[in-house]
Write an enzyme that holds these catalytic residues in place. Structure first.
Site, PDB file in Angstrom:
ATOM      1  CG  ASP A 201      -1.999  -1.080   1.125  1.00 62.59           C
ATOM      2  OD1 ASP A 201      -2.383  -1.444   0.008  1.00 62.59           O
ATOM      3  OD2 ASP A 201      -2.415  -1.578   2.189  1.00 62.59           O
ATOM      4  CB  ILE A 202       4.313   1.864  -0.819  1.00 57.81           C
ATOM      5  CG1 ILE A 202       5.241   2.876  -0.157  1.00 57.81           C
ATOM      6  CG2 ILE A 202       4.769   1.564  -2.258  1.00 57.81           C
ATOM      7  CD1 ILE A 202       5.057   2.981   1.328  1.00 57.81           C
TER       8      ILE A 202
ATOM      9  CB  THR B 266      -2.290   0.340  -7.469  1.00 55.44           C
ATOM     10  OG1 THR B 266      -1.949  -0.991  -7.047  1.00 55.44           O
ATOM     11  CG2 THR B 266      -3.490   0.270  -8.399  1.00 55.44           C
ATOM     12  CG  PHE B 267      -1.421   7.119  -7.180  1.00 57.27           C
ATOM     13  CD1 PHE B 267      -2.586   7.618  -7.730  1.00 57.27           C
ATOM     14  CD2 PHE B 267      -0.404   8.021  -6.856  1.00 57.27           C
ATOM     15  CE1 PHE B 267      -2.746   8.982  -7.966  1.00 57.27           C
ATOM     16  CE2 PHE B 267      -0.564   9.378  -7.086  1.00 57.27           C
ATOM     17  CZ  PHE B 267      -1.725   9.861  -7.638  1.00 57.27           C
TER      18      PHE B 267
ATOM     19  N   GLY C 295       3.210  -6.304  -3.096  1.00 57.72           N
ATOM     20  CA  GLY C 295       3.883  -5.839  -1.892  1.00 57.72           C
ATOM     21  C   GLY C 295       5.297  -5.360  -2.157  1.00 57.72           C
TER      22      GLY C 295
ATOM     23  CE  LYS D 221      -0.752  -6.484  -7.146  1.00 54.12           C
ATOM     24  NZ  LYS D 221      -1.162  -5.461  -6.181  1.00 54.12           N
TER      25      LYS D 221
ATOM     26  N   GLY E  92       4.326  -5.586  -9.031  1.00 50.81           N
ATOM     27  CA  GLY E  92       4.596  -6.654  -8.092  1.00 50.81           C
ATOM     28  C   GLY E  92       3.623  -6.653  -6.933  1.00 50.81           C
TER      29      GLY E  92
END
Length: 232
Positions: free
Chosen positions: A13-14, A17-18, A110, A37, A108
């Site tokens: 969640d870093i 995807t954004f 995570g 993905k 990837g």
């Protein structure tokens, strides 16, 4: 030269995807990029491919199906185990080999030390693919440590990192974060995009990506080894 590349994050969640949605929104049409993905976990909470499809409203051509779609929100090895499966590494390697010469964003699961199986970590698949890597990191407190650790782990393993891209909320730490990571990490910052201030429609998001993402083309040119003669 391979056109596919990995998007690796400094953690879960870093912002991978954004970043991927911004890249696809800006270059998907003009350069025929697709998003992939290979392993999607946490379907009980959401699906990254569906999210990017909705935010861009792009055609199905721009999205490759995950090899594994797993419900449990955990690292792939555990999510697969809970469904009575084991990640088939040979299948993943073959799928990557089949798309490596096409313009594909590979996100990837995570961070780079996330286990794909009980004896195989994410960075091992990245290294075996021999594809370029963009590291996505946060703008927030802690990003210096997390990004430098990720950079060191990949570079020491001779994985071709082209640089890092910072995403997240605006704050007063950003300038120093970028300068410090570049100084100690030995790679360039490829750019910065902060979160939009409000929810955007698909068309608004595409316009936001075009105006706010990769504004000096460092990401695209680093990946494709091209100069200014290629129009974006």
């Amino acid at each position: 030269m391979s056109q596919a590349f990995f998007v690796a994050g400094t953690g879960t969640d870093i912002g991978k995807t954004f970043f991927s949605s911004l890249f696809l929104a800006k270059y998907g049409k003009s350069h025929q990029f697709r998003y992939w993905k290979p392993i999607q976990t946490g379907l009980l909470e959401g699906d990254d491919t569906d999210f990017i499809r909705k935010i861009t409203n792009f055609e199905d051509f721009h999205f490759l199906k995950p090899v594994y779609r797993l419900r449990y929100p955990s690292s792939p090895h555990l999510a697969a185990e809970k469904e009575g499966l084991e990640i088939d590494l040979k299948k993943l390697r073959l799928e990557i080999a089949n798309i490596r010469n096409f313009p594909v964003i590979i996100e990837g699961a995570g961070g780079v030390f996330v286990p794909l199986t009980k004896s195989y970590l994410s960075w091992q698949l990245i290294r075996e693919s021999n594809l370029k890597v963009v590291i996505v990191c946060s703008t927030e407190l802690g990003t210096i440590n997390h990004t430098l650790l990720t950079l060191e782990s990949l570079l020491q393993r001779m994985i071709p990192v082209v640089g890092f891209y910072m995403v997240g909320p605006k704050n007063e730490l950003i300038e120093d974060n970028i300068k410090t990571i570049q100084m100690f990490g030995g790679v360039s910052c490829l750019g910065l995009t902060t979160f939009p201030s409000q929810k955007l429609s698909s068309q608004e998001f595409i316009e936001f990506a075009k105006s706010s993402f990769d504004t000096d083309r460092m990401v695209l040119d680093s990946l494709l080894d091209i100069g200014d003669d290629f129009d974006s």
